[in-house]
Design a protein around this motif. Sequence first.
Motif, PDB file in Angstrom:
ATOM      1  N   THR A  21       0.841  -1.199   0.000  1.00  0.00           N
ATOM      2  CA  THR A  21       0.000   0.000   0.000  1.00  0.00           C
ATOM      3  C   THR A  21       0.875   1.248   0.000  1.00  0.00           C
ATOM      4  N   LYS A  24       2.888   1.498  -3.547  1.00  0.00           N
ATOM      5  CA  LYS A  24       2.073   1.880  -4.700  1.00  0.00           C
ATOM      6  C   LYS A  24       1.591   3.322  -4.579  1.00  0.00           C
ATOM      7  N   THR A  25       1.136   3.696  -3.392  1.00  0.00           N
ATOM      8  CA  THR A  25       0.626   5.056  -3.205  1.00  0.00           C
ATOM      9  C   THR A  25       1.754   6.074  -3.309  1.00  0.00           C
ATOM     10  N   HIS A  26       2.891   5.766  -2.694  1.00  0.00           N
ATOM     11  CA  HIS A  26       4.033   6.679  -2.739  1.00  0.00           C
ATOM     12  C   HIS A  26       4.483   6.901  -4.180  1.00  0.00           C
ATOM     13  N   SER A  28       2.832   6.531  -6.959  1.00  0.00           N
ATOM     14  CA  SER A  28       1.828   7.289  -7.694  1.00  0.00           C
ATOM     15  C   SER A  28       1.879   8.765  -7.294  1.00  0.00           C
ATOM     16  N   THR A  42       0.837  11.439   1.612  1.00  0.00           N
ATOM     17  CA  THR A  42      -0.185  10.736   0.840  1.00  0.00           C
ATOM     18  C   THR A  42      -0.088   9.230   1.069  1.00  0.00           C
ATOM     19  N   ALA A  43       1.133   8.701   1.058  1.00  0.00           N
ATOM     20  CA  ALA A  43       1.329   7.262   1.263  1.00  0.00           C
ATOM     21  C   ALA A  43       0.926   6.858   2.675  1.00  0.00           C
ATOM     22  N   ALA A  46      -2.843   6.591   3.030  1.00  0.00           N
ATOM     23  CA  ALA A  46      -3.381   5.342   2.490  1.00  0.00           C
ATOM     24  C   ALA A  46      -3.155   4.183   3.460  1.00  0.00           C
TER      25      ALA A  46
END
Length: 133
Positions: A21, A24-26, A28, A42-43, A46
Amino acid sequence: MPGREDMPSTLRRSPDKAQRTWEKTHDSAVQTYGEGERSHRTAFAAVKHEFEKVGDHWEPKGRKGPSDQQAAGGGPERRAPTAGGVDANATKDHLLSVARKLDVAGRSSMTKPELVKAIEKANDRATRRARGD
């Protein structure tokens, strides 16, 4: 991949799903905002949606959703204090259970906000110990 390289040690000690999680978030967020604090926030947001910090690692919350006032409102313009990974929206019984795991002294007489702060402090201590600080 930048997310794997920038992953905090607390996440490296956490379940694979929490790591995926974050990564992938980082990655993006880096494409959207560039490398830096915003992509890290942001990461973490999530991760906090599904996991809570317990000691020096992250564990599944058992429910999805915001973990504190900041996560519930969100947005870059609105900056409310976070609970540092503690699921402040959890029930008092759950917080007492986490405090018991972390051996927080005086937990049975604490209010819910006091439990959140005490767990946050216990998590910080456990993370410092795990990092060797």
